[in-house]
Motif scaffolding. Structure first.
Motif, PDB file in Angstrom:
ATOM      1  N   ASN A  84       0.784  -1.230   0.000  1.00 17.20           N
ATOM      2  CA  ASN A  84       0.000   0.000   0.000  1.00 17.20           C
ATOM      3  C   ASN A  84       0.813   1.275   0.000  1.00 17.20           C
ATOM      4  N   LYS A 112      -4.074  -6.115  -3.910  1.00 18.36           N
ATOM      5  CA  LYS A 112      -4.426  -5.073  -2.937  1.00 18.36           C
ATOM      6  C   LYS A 112      -5.932  -5.003  -2.683  1.00 18.36           C
ATOM      7  N   GLY A 113      -6.733  -5.640  -3.555  1.00 20.57           N
ATOM      8  CA  GLY A 113      -8.181  -5.671  -3.326  1.00 20.57           C
ATOM      9  C   GLY A 113      -9.000  -4.872  -4.331  1.00 20.57           C
ATOM     10  N   THR A 114      -8.339  -4.303  -5.342  1.00 18.36           N
ATOM     11  CA  THR A 114      -9.059  -3.552  -6.371  1.00 18.36           C
ATOM     12  C   THR A 114      -9.803  -4.540  -7.266  1.00 18.36           C
ATOM     13  N   SER A 115     -10.999  -4.138  -7.773  1.00 17.70           N
ATOM     14  CA  SER A 115     -11.746  -5.046  -8.641  1.00 17.70           C
ATOM     15  C   SER A 115     -11.025  -5.197  -9.977  1.00 17.70           C
TER      16      SER A 115
END
Ligand SMILES: Nc1ncnc2c1ncn2[C@@H]1O[C@H](COP(=O)(O)OP(=O)(O)OP(=O)(O)O)[C@@H](O)[C@H]1O
Ligand SMILES: [Mg+2]
Length: 226
Positions: A84, A112-115
């Motif tokens: 991050n 990181k969790g982004t779509s």
């Protein structure tokens, strides 16, 4: 302050004995600064960058990034910080060989969790900025060395890091591709306040930086333009 390093020392041990590469290096970098380090081949620039970028451990010394003391972080928190807060541009690119250019830009964002959709949009947007839209389906082995370097730079910035460690980001580029990469790096610095620590031999890079150091005999010295 985004980075504070105090009394960082590092030696390598081989059959020839100890090689003291870094000797009590201190460095402070404020948010949004661009700082460069120069020095001859073998003086320890990559060693320093790897330690400050949390990829390697010093023998002694303390390091804070974004107000976190690195040695005190759990593995989980350190991974979070790497994902991050930190971006890394390596001296020799580390793209994933099995994946295409666009996938190389999407994967770190998804970690990181982004779509997938959002990651694809950002990847394509960045590729267009460096003139590589029509190479998105190529694998790293199917593009030139300079193109790989440009993708590696984009990969370092996909996750909006606060600080980017760059080891010769323009080392393998011709003048015009080097300018493209530098413009992109400077734009992110001006627009989003991204901080940079850049190892370079390129005076054009150094010129864009706020401060400039020489790594000499294991220590950083402020470089004074004569
Ligand atoms: N794992 C290692 N074991 C032993 N010695 C090492 C190791 N890694 C690097 N060195 C030595 O430490 C010194 C510093 O290496 P480093 O890669 O930091 O140099 P550099 O300044 O980045 O050089 P260049 O400009 O050529 O990339 C070099 O003399 C190198 O030979
Ligand atoms: Mg190096």
């Amino acid at each position: 302050m985004i980075l504070k390093a105090e009394k960082i020392s590092k030696s390598y041990y081989t059959g020839d004995g100890a090689l003291k590469v870094l000797k009590n290096v201190d460095l402070y970098i404020g948010r949004g600064e661009m700082v460069s380090v120069m020095g001859p081949s073998g003086c320890g620039k990559s060693t320093l960058l790897n330690i400050l970028g949390t990829l390697d451990n010093p023998d002694s010394g303390q390091l804070w990034i974004n107000n976190e003391e690195i040695t005190l972080l759990s593995d989980e928190k350190l991974s979070f910080l790497r994902n991050n807060t930190i971006g890394f541009i390596f001296q020799f690119h580390h793209l994933l060989p099995e994946f295409t250019v666009i996938e190389n830009l999407i994967i770190p964002q998804m970690i990181k969790g982004t779509s997938h959709e959002e990651a694809t949009i950002r990847g394509l947007d960045l590729l267009s900025k460096v003139g590589l839209s029509d190479r998105k389906q190529h694998k790293p082995s199917q593009i030139s060395g300079g193109e790989r370097q440009r993708v590696a730079v984009l990969r370092a910035l996909v996750n909006h890091p606060k600080i980017i460690f760059a080891d010769e980001p323009t080392g393998n580029l011709d003048i015009s591709s080097g300018e493209v990469v530098l413009d992109l790096m400077t734009e992110l610095n001006k627009e989003y306040g991204v901080t940079y620590l850049i190892v370079t031999h390129n005076p054009e890079v150094a010129k864009r930086c706020d401060r400039h150091y020489d790594l000499t005999n294991g220590r950083l010295e402020i470089y004074e333009q004569k």
